[in-house]
Design an enzyme around this catalytic site. Structure first.
Site, PDB file in Angstrom:
ATOM      1  N   GLY A 129       0.953  11.516  59.705  1.00 34.14           N
ATOM      2  CA  GLY A 129       0.916  12.983  59.711  1.00 34.14           C
ATOM      3  C   GLY A 129      -0.437  13.552  59.342  1.00 34.14           C
ATOM      4  O   GLY A 129      -1.386  12.841  59.008  1.00 34.14           O
ATOM      5  N   GLY A 165      -6.674  15.160  50.696  1.00 37.09           N
ATOM      6  CA  GLY A 165      -6.571  16.159  51.750  1.00 37.09           C
ATOM      7  C   GLY A 165      -7.874  16.852  52.097  1.00 37.09           C
ATOM      8  O   GLY A 165      -7.874  17.851  52.815  1.00 37.09           O
ATOM      9  N   ARG A 223       0.225  13.444  69.532  1.00 37.68           N
ATOM     10  CA  ARG A 223      -0.343  12.104  69.704  1.00 37.68           C
ATOM     11  C   ARG A 223       0.746  11.118  70.133  1.00 37.68           C
ATOM     12  O   ARG A 223       1.938  11.425  70.078  1.00 37.68           O
ATOM     13  CB  ARG A 223      -0.926  11.613  68.371  1.00 37.68           C
ATOM     14  CG  ARG A 223      -1.982  12.548  67.782  1.00 37.68           C
ATOM     15  CD  ARG A 223      -1.625  12.934  66.349  1.00 37.68           C
ATOM     16  NE  ARG A 223      -2.542  13.971  65.837  1.00 37.68           N
ATOM     17  CZ  ARG A 223      -3.786  13.724  65.450  1.00 37.68           C
ATOM     18  NH1 ARG A 223      -4.244  12.493  65.473  1.00 37.68           N
ATOM     19  NH2 ARG A 223      -4.551  14.704  65.030  1.00 37.68           N
ATOM     20  N   ASP A 298      -2.013   6.799  66.334  1.00 35.59           N
ATOM     21  CA  ASP A 298      -2.003   8.162  65.787  1.00 35.59           C
ATOM     22  C   ASP A 298      -3.273   8.923  66.134  1.00 35.59           C
ATOM     23  O   ASP A 298      -3.362  10.129  65.876  1.00 35.59           O
ATOM     24  CB  ASP A 298      -1.802   8.134  64.265  1.00 35.59           C
ATOM     25  CG  ASP A 298      -2.850   7.318  63.549  1.00 35.59           C
ATOM     26  OD1 ASP A 298      -2.897   6.090  63.780  1.00 35.59           O
ATOM     27  OD2 ASP A 298      -3.621   7.868  62.744  1.00 35.59           O
ATOM     28  N   ASP A 308     -10.108  13.057  66.812  1.00 38.57           N
ATOM     29  CA  ASP A 308     -10.254  12.406  65.507  1.00 38.57           C
ATOM     30  C   ASP A 308     -11.518  11.551  65.427  1.00 38.57           C
ATOM     31  O   ASP A 308     -11.465  10.322  65.381  1.00 38.57           O
ATOM     32  CB  ASP A 308      -9.011  11.566  65.192  1.00 38.57           C
ATOM     33  CG  ASP A 308      -7.794  12.441  64.926  1.00 38.57           C
ATOM     34  OD1 ASP A 308      -7.944  13.674  64.941  1.00 38.57           O
ATOM     35  OD2 ASP A 308      -6.706  11.901  64.724  1.00 38.57           O
TER      36      ASP A 308
END
Length: 586
Positions: A129, A165, A223, A298, A308
């Site tokens: 996630g 995060g 994804r 992912d 990414d």
């Protein structure tokens, strides 16, 4: 505390008055713990936990003190969102900064984070996630295209696990620049809108660093792993909802229309389109000399986009075995292995769609939607209905994956002949021209990008390629005499191939310079930009962004203020900059 927006000038297009949609959060299953944006305390939203039977969870960014706007990707802002920042007042820019730093939620929007799983380096790891990413809203542009805006590095979400995060300035600069560099090179990719420095927020990685936030854009951030999380949890209804959403809202029925029935129903056609787009994307990677570095499922887009950006690298010396991720100890994602990795990832995605594909015309019948297969019996000689469907799905999937190489090679060859200046593709070009050239580049340690840019000056009317240019390219060769001999032989074959088309030297050179970049965002260039930016030079980031957006321009050839810097960034790789590897936090 997050502030809500207030319009300051409706005549100027800003993030606040963009036309917005929320198709993703309206159509897909929400985390039952946060059924509405206001139903869960903000502090609790950021606690790591399993998110079951959901495509997303509501979560808001963590506010940050004294954010500094480093740069806006003006080209992406204008082309995608029709934002002309040159017309913005200081107040407009201040309002923009509030949103892209996560300090203000635009009025009427409800931020969320995606839930997905994935295979990492060959192993399924369960829930992953958006651990440091929060989506703000979907913007509808002038072409009626939907783009989802995300902030990366704005604090914890339920998917952060033990992480913070956050993102460091170093990694944010790399993603910010490379997204636009790839777009300018014609590679399918996500884009960026802005980069914000958060000097008051310290982040621990290999060392203690200052934080940063990137606002990035994509038509969809779904994804391969978005399907995998539902499949491995056996969350059938959620899996079907996601598949329907991708068919109807991300691709659209019209985009999946085909007169060829061999791919079966709409889900078979969907998988075929994902496979084709992935093949074309990786063909671009191989042609432009790009290593992604962490091709886990992912990190694979269902739109065939490069997403990414972590430990990526553009090749310096042509080395097909190059590994740009120093955490990839076995070379799973080496430059050579990227097409194979794509097929492997597609195979994992196919497992999640196999029943939907195999059900063919029965895919919308209630018994299939409920998973209540009829006609199952105890007769060992007759396969069950479920096994029949799975077998049909496998046959169609095998057909689609069997075509991957054909699609890849067609796209790759079409790009490479343009890089070589040919007008048409001949069936022998790969065997006689392209593969022998790549072998020579690898054998004699030639800079991939400099070679092709230099080749733009090749003349069929000259008996020899300019000796000084060739010797400069061959200065790392272990055997200069052998290298000269090998390349002269190849140049003769190349000259004959050009002559067979009646190639015009001048026009061919112009065409070749429009596909073989003068500037490439190599890792050493990114390192220099990072170092200077960290020392307070904000302008170097903006200057190199312009170079990323215009890679074919003759940088350093005019008398501009930064001519020397431009020439330096387009020049030879310094010894310290050769073969820089990065980590996933880079």
């Amino acid at each position: 505390m997050h502030q809500m927006s207030h319009s300051i000038d409706s005549n100027v297009r800003t993030l606040d008055n963009l036309k917005k949609s929320f198709v993703f959060i309206k159509r897909l299953p929400v985390d039952e713990v946060t059924p509405s944006p206001e139903s869960f305390p903000v502090e609790s939203q950021r606690i790591s936990r399993p998110v079951k039977k959901a495509a997303f969870t509501y979560v808001v960014p963590e506010p940050v003190k004294e954010p500094k706007l480093l740069a806006i990707a003006e080209k992406a802002a204008k082309e995608i969102l029709c934002l002309d920042i040159n017309n913005w007042s200081e107040e407009h820019k201040a309002k923009f900064l509030e949103v892209v730093s996560g300090n203000r939620i635009a009025e009427g929007t409800f931020p969320w984070s995606h839930c997905y799983g994935g295979h990492q380096f060959g192993f399924f790891v369960g829930q992953l996630g958006d651990g440091r990413v929060i989506s703000l809203f979907e913007a509808i542009n002038a072409e009626n295209e939907r783009w989802e805006l995300q902030l990366k590095g704005v604090g914890k979400t339920p998917f952060s696990r033990a992480a913070d995060g956050l993102a460091v300035l170093r990694s944010s600069i790399r993603e910010f620049l490379c997204s636009e560099a790839m777009a300018a090179l014609g590679v399918p990719t996500s884009r960026v809108l802005s980069i914000v420095h958060t000097p008051k927020r310290m982040v621990q990685r290999e060392i203690l660093e200052t934080g940063s936030i990137v606002c990035r854009l994509s038509p969809s951030w779904i994804r391969f792993g978005s399907f995998e999380i539902f499949f491995y949890r056996m969350e059938r209804k959620q899996s079907r909802a996601l598949a329907d959403f991708v068919v109807e809202e991300v691709y659209g029925y019209k985009a999946l229309e085909t007169s060829d029935q061999k791919y079966g129903n709409r889900f078979g056609r969907l998988f075929n389109e994902i496979s084709r787009r992935t093949a074309k994307m990786v063909a671009y990677w191989q042609a432009v000399g790009f290593c992604h570095g962490v091709m886990n499922t992912d990190n694979m887009s269902i739109l065939g986009l490069t997403i990414d950006y972590g430990p990526f690298a553009f090749l310096d010396i042509y080395d097909p075995n190059w590994i740009c991720n120093h955490s990839d100890y076995e070379g799973r994602y080496s430059f050579r292995n990227q097409p194979t990795a794509c097929i492997w990832n597609l195979l994992k995605l196919s497992h999640t769609l196999q029943e939907l594909i195999g059900a063919e015309d029965e895919v919308d019948k209630q018994w299939f939607l409920d998973g209540n297969y009829p006609y199952d019996n105890d007769d060992d000689d007759k396969p069950s209905k479920k096994n029949e469907i799975i077998q049909r799905g496998k046959e169609i999937i095998d057909l689609i994956l069997g075509e991957f190489q054909e699609v890849f090679l067609e796209e790759y060859e079409n790009i490479m002949i343009k890089k070589l200046g040919f007008n048409t593709l001949q069936s022998t070009d790969l065997e006689n021209i392209i593969t022998p050239l790549l072998n020579l580049l690898a054998t004699h340690l030639i800079d991939y990008h400099h070679f092709f840019r230099t080749l733009c000056s090749f003349r069929t009317t000259s008996s020899d390629f300019p000796l000084n240019s060739l010797q400069n390219l061959l200065k790392k060769s272990r055997n200069l005499e052998q290298a000269l001999s090998d390349f002269n032989s190849w140049f003769e074959i190349y000259r004959q191939r050009l002559s067979s088309e009646g190639s015009d030297d001048v026009n061919r050179s112009i065409r070749m310079k429009q596909i073989n970049p003068k500037f490439v965002l190599r890792n050493w260039v990114a390192e220099e930009v990072i170092e200077k930016t960290e020392k307070g030079d904000k302008e170097v980031l903006r200057r190199v962004l312009k170079m990323c957006e215009n890679p074919y321009k003759e940088w350093g050839a005019d008398a501009g203020e930064f001519q020397q810097e431009e020439a330096y960034f387009c020049g030879d790789v310094p010894v310290w900059g050769l073969g820089i590897q990065c980590s996933c936090s880079s």
